[in-house]
Each structure stands twice: as C-alpha cells, then as structure tokens.
Design a protein around this motif. Structure first.
Motif, PDB file in Angstrom:
ATOM      1  N   LEU A  55       0.837  -1.205   0.000  1.00 63.89           N
ATOM      2  CA  LEU A  55       0.000   0.000   0.000  1.00 63.89           C
ATOM      3  C   LEU A  55       0.870   1.253   0.000  1.00 63.89           C
ATOM      4  O   LEU A  55       0.612   2.194  -0.765  1.00 63.89           O
ATOM      5  N   GLU A  56       1.891   1.280   0.845  1.00 60.74           N
ATOM      6  CA  GLU A  56       2.799   2.432   0.870  1.00 60.74           C
ATOM      7  C   GLU A  56       3.412   2.668  -0.503  1.00 60.74           C
ATOM      8  O   GLU A  56       3.445   3.806  -0.994  1.00 60.74           O
ATOM      9  N   ARG A  57       3.902   1.612  -1.115  1.00 63.55           N
ATOM     10  CA  ARG A  57       4.540   1.759  -2.418  1.00 63.55           C
ATOM     11  C   ARG A  57       3.538   2.219  -3.467  1.00 63.55           C
ATOM     12  O   ARG A  57       3.853   3.057  -4.325  1.00 63.55           O
ATOM     13  N   THR A  58       2.326   1.685  -3.398  1.00 60.04           N
ATOM     14  CA  THR A  58       1.301   2.057  -4.375  1.00 60.04           C
ATOM     15  C   THR A  58       0.968   3.534  -4.260  1.00 60.04           C
ATOM     16  O   THR A  58       0.851   4.242  -5.277  1.00 60.04           O
ATOM     17  N   ILE A  59       0.793   4.016  -3.031  1.00 62.66           N
ATOM     18  CA  ILE A  59       0.526   5.443  -2.843  1.00 62.66           C
ATOM     19  C   ILE A  59       1.667   6.277  -3.401  1.00 62.66           C
ATOM     20  O   ILE A  59       1.453   7.249  -4.141  1.00 62.66           O
ATOM     21  N   GLN A  60       2.891   5.898  -3.077  1.00 64.51           N
ATOM     22  CA  GLN A  60       4.052   6.652  -3.548  1.00 64.51           C
ATOM     23  C   GLN A  60       4.165   6.626  -5.070  1.00 64.51           C
ATOM     24  O   GLN A  60       4.559   7.623  -5.686  1.00 64.51           O
ATOM     25  N   ASP A  61       3.802   5.498  -5.682  1.00 68.89           N
ATOM     26  CA  ASP A  61       3.868   5.403  -7.144  1.00 68.89           C
ATOM     27  C   ASP A  61       2.839   6.304  -7.823  1.00 68.89           C
ATOM     28  O   ASP A  61       3.066   6.782  -8.941  1.00 68.89           O
ATOM     29  N   PHE A  62       1.696   6.516  -7.172  1.00 68.68           N
ATOM     30  CA  PHE A  62       0.672   7.385  -7.747  1.00 68.68           C
ATOM     31  C   PHE A  62       0.936   8.865  -7.479  1.00 68.68           C
ATOM     32  O   PHE A  62       0.582   9.717  -8.301  1.00 68.68           O
ATOM     33  N   ARG A  63       1.537   9.184  -6.334  1.00 63.45           N
ATOM     34  CA  ARG A  63       1.719  10.577  -5.948  1.00 63.45           C
ATOM     35  C   ARG A  63       2.547  11.331  -6.979  1.00 63.45           C
ATOM     36  O   ARG A  63       3.509  10.817  -7.539  1.00 63.45           O
ATOM     37  N   HIS A  64       2.161  12.562  -7.226  1.00 63.96           N
ATOM     38  CA  HIS A  64       2.906  13.484  -8.087  1.00 63.96           C
ATOM     39  C   HIS A  64       2.959  13.013  -9.544  1.00 63.96           C
ATOM     40  O   HIS A  64       3.864  13.396 -10.283  1.00 63.96           O
ATOM     41  N   THR A  65       1.996  12.187  -9.951  1.00 59.96           N
ATOM     42  CA  THR A  65       1.882  11.810 -11.368  1.00 59.96           C
ATOM     43  C   THR A  65       0.779  12.605 -12.054  1.00 59.96           C
ATOM     44  O   THR A  65       0.576  12.468 -13.257  1.00 59.96           O
ATOM     45  N   GLY A  66       0.042  13.394 -11.296  1.00 55.52           N
ATOM     46  CA  GLY A  66      -1.148  14.074 -11.794  1.00 55.52           C
ATOM     47  C   GLY A  66      -2.409  13.456 -11.249  1.00 55.52           C
ATOM     48  O   GLY A  66      -3.462  14.095 -11.231  1.00 55.52           O
ATOM     49  N   SER A  67      -2.333  12.191 -10.805  1.00 56.67           N
ATOM     50  CA  SER A  67      -3.467  11.510 -10.174  1.00 56.67           C
ATOM     51  C   SER A  67      -3.384  11.713  -8.669  1.00 56.67           C
ATOM     52  O   SER A  67      -2.348  11.446  -8.054  1.00 56.67           O
ATOM     53  N   LEU A  68      -4.473  12.175  -8.051  1.00 60.57           N
ATOM     54  CA  LEU A  68      -4.493  12.424  -6.619  1.00 60.57           C
ATOM     55  C   LEU A  68      -4.962  11.177  -5.876  1.00 60.57           C
ATOM     56  O   LEU A  68      -5.912  10.515  -6.301  1.00 60.57           O
ATOM     57  N   VAL A  69      -4.312  10.888  -4.770  1.00 58.83           N
ATOM     58  CA  VAL A  69      -4.611   9.696  -3.984  1.00 58.83           C
ATOM     59  C   VAL A  69      -5.515  10.060  -2.811  1.00 58.83           C
ATOM     60  O   VAL A  69      -5.124  10.834  -1.923  1.00 58.83           O
TER      61      VAL A  69
END
Length: 271
Positions: free
Chosen positions: A76-90
């Motif tokens: 879960l931590e890695r998934t959040i970090q992978d999405f962050r700052h890509t334009g998609s908000l978590v």
C-alpha cells in the motif's frame, strides 16, 4: 497548491471520475491472480500502470491491503508513492476517527507529507463528534492535503445515525454545515469534503459546502449519471464519483482498464 485547487485542476485535466483500488479476493480471482501477497503486488502494479497520470483520482481501500498484514501495508505504501505526483491524486480510504493525540497520530500517519504513507487526502468518520476531527483538519491544512468526512453514506445502516435529528438539523446536515464553515471563502474550492453516496436516492440536505463531494457507489453498485445529476444538482461540478468494480472488472489488461475509465468519464461529463 491546496488540495481543493489540485482537485479542481485534476478534474479539468482528466474528468471527475475516481477509481477505487479495491483488491478483494473475488477481483483477484477475476484477474487470475492468487489471493496472496504476490497477487496483491501484481494487482497494485497493474493499477499504477493503467491509471497513474491518466485519471484525476484513485482511492485505495486500506483494508484490502491490511488483510495481508505487514507485507500488504508495504505494498500500500509503495502504491501510494507510485501514484503521488503523477497528476493523479490519492484519496486513501481509511475512515479513521478518534480523539486527541490518537487522532493527531492518525493524521500524521496519512497526511504529513514526510510520512511513508502520505496521501493527498483521506476519509474520516465524524461520529465521535465533529470537533474530534480537528487534528485531521490541522495537519491537512499544514500539508495542503484534503479530508473527506462521512456525511450521507449509501449503506442502509447509516441512516439511523446520519438522519437522526439534533434539534431542527439532522446529524448529517450538521456535519455538512460545519464543513461549509471550514471551506468558506476558499477558491476555487475548499479542501475539506464530504462523502455522499451516489445511491442515496435523494437528499434534502444542503450540499453546497464549497468543497469536494466524494460519491461512492457509482457504476456496479447501482449509481448512475442521472443519480449524480439528481442528488447533487447545482453543485455537480464539485462531485467526484467513485467506481471500483465498474472499471476494474475490465482488467487486468491495461488498455482495457484505461478504456473503461474513459467511458465512465465520458458518461459523467455528458451528464
């Protein structure tokens, strides 16, 4: 930028849809993945590939990761970090709610930008009293993050609490009014939102809180674009309809997942 500003920009860029990242056992089986840490890891990686920088919002449901213990939380931590700052908000769906230092610790865990599991926003439960959420609002404000407060949920059991009257105002109405006060004067909208189900049928409450309105239940759970239009009316531009199975059912093929969420956004914008 505040969460409200980033949310508005993301909706303008990608459309309003939020994809729920819900790796429950039945969905893993549909994707021909084992109901194990390895299956969870593969599922999460596919979701990142399909949706990062392609949709405005993703909403990982923490419980479906936590059920695998410490290894699931790492994913879960890695998934959040992978999405962050890509334009998609978590929007991390954790529905936390507690008092005092415990609430502050939860807020630091999920909303402090330096925390391993820092998200753009989280869901919280106000039913220890709206004032008990102040630590979440404080940490969110400090870190330009968002908070979504459960107000009118789509489960039938919620009505006994949310529709209960406190004088002339329902419990849910009181929550919404206090959110409106927190968001007053914020542009393009405030960062403190409400959870209002897309399957509640109708509402007499004032949903004009000048903040985002997260609407779970769209798609496979029965909520439609017509429901969104009817429930939210003049505040529809602030609505973030959330769907999980309606999109994830097209997986695990990445192009099919992207095509599915594109159709959802097209349907919503057309509404």
């Amino acid at each position: 930028m505040s969460f409200g500003s980033r949310a508005r920009a993301a909706m303008a860029a990608y459309g309003p849809a939020c994809v729920g990242i819900d790796p429950h056992s039945e969905l893993l089986a549909e994707w021909d993945l084992p109901d194990s840490v390895d299956g969870l890891d593969r599922f999460a990686s596919i979701c990142v590939e399909a949706f990062a920088g392609q949709v405005a919002f993703v909403k990982p449901q923490s419980a479906f990761f936590e059920r695998f213990g410490a290894q699931g939380v790492v994913i879960l931590e890695r998934t959040i970090q992978d999405f962050r700052h890509t334009g998609s908000l978590v929007i991390l769906d954790v529905k936390r709610g507690d008092i005092g230092t415990t609430a502050a610790a939860y807020a630091d865990a999920y909303l402090d930008e330096d925390a391993p599991m820092a998200a753009d926003a989280i869901t919280v439960s106000p039913y220890l009293g709206f004032g008990s959420l102040q630590p979440f609002f404080d940490v969110a404000h400090k870190n330009d993050a968002g908070v979504f407060v459960l107000a009118l949920t789509s489960n039938k059991e919620g009505a006994e609490v949310q529709h209960a009257m406190n004088g002339d105002t329902s419990v849910a109405g009181g929550m919404l009014a206090q959110l409106a006060s927190l968001n007053a004067g914020e542009t393009p909208m405030g960062s403190f939102g409400a959870v209002v189900g897309a399957t509640i049928g109708s509402s007499v409450e004032d949903l004009a809180i000048n903040g985002p309105l997260l609407a779970p239940g769209f798609g496979a759970q029965g909520g439609t674009a017509d429901d969104i239009r009817r429930i939210f009316g003049t505040v529809i531009d602030n609505v973030i309809p959330s769907t999980s199975r309606g999109v994830l059912g097209e997986g695990p093929d990445v192009s099919s997942l992207r095509g599915s969420v594109a159709r959802v956004n097209s349907e919503l914008v057309g509404s």
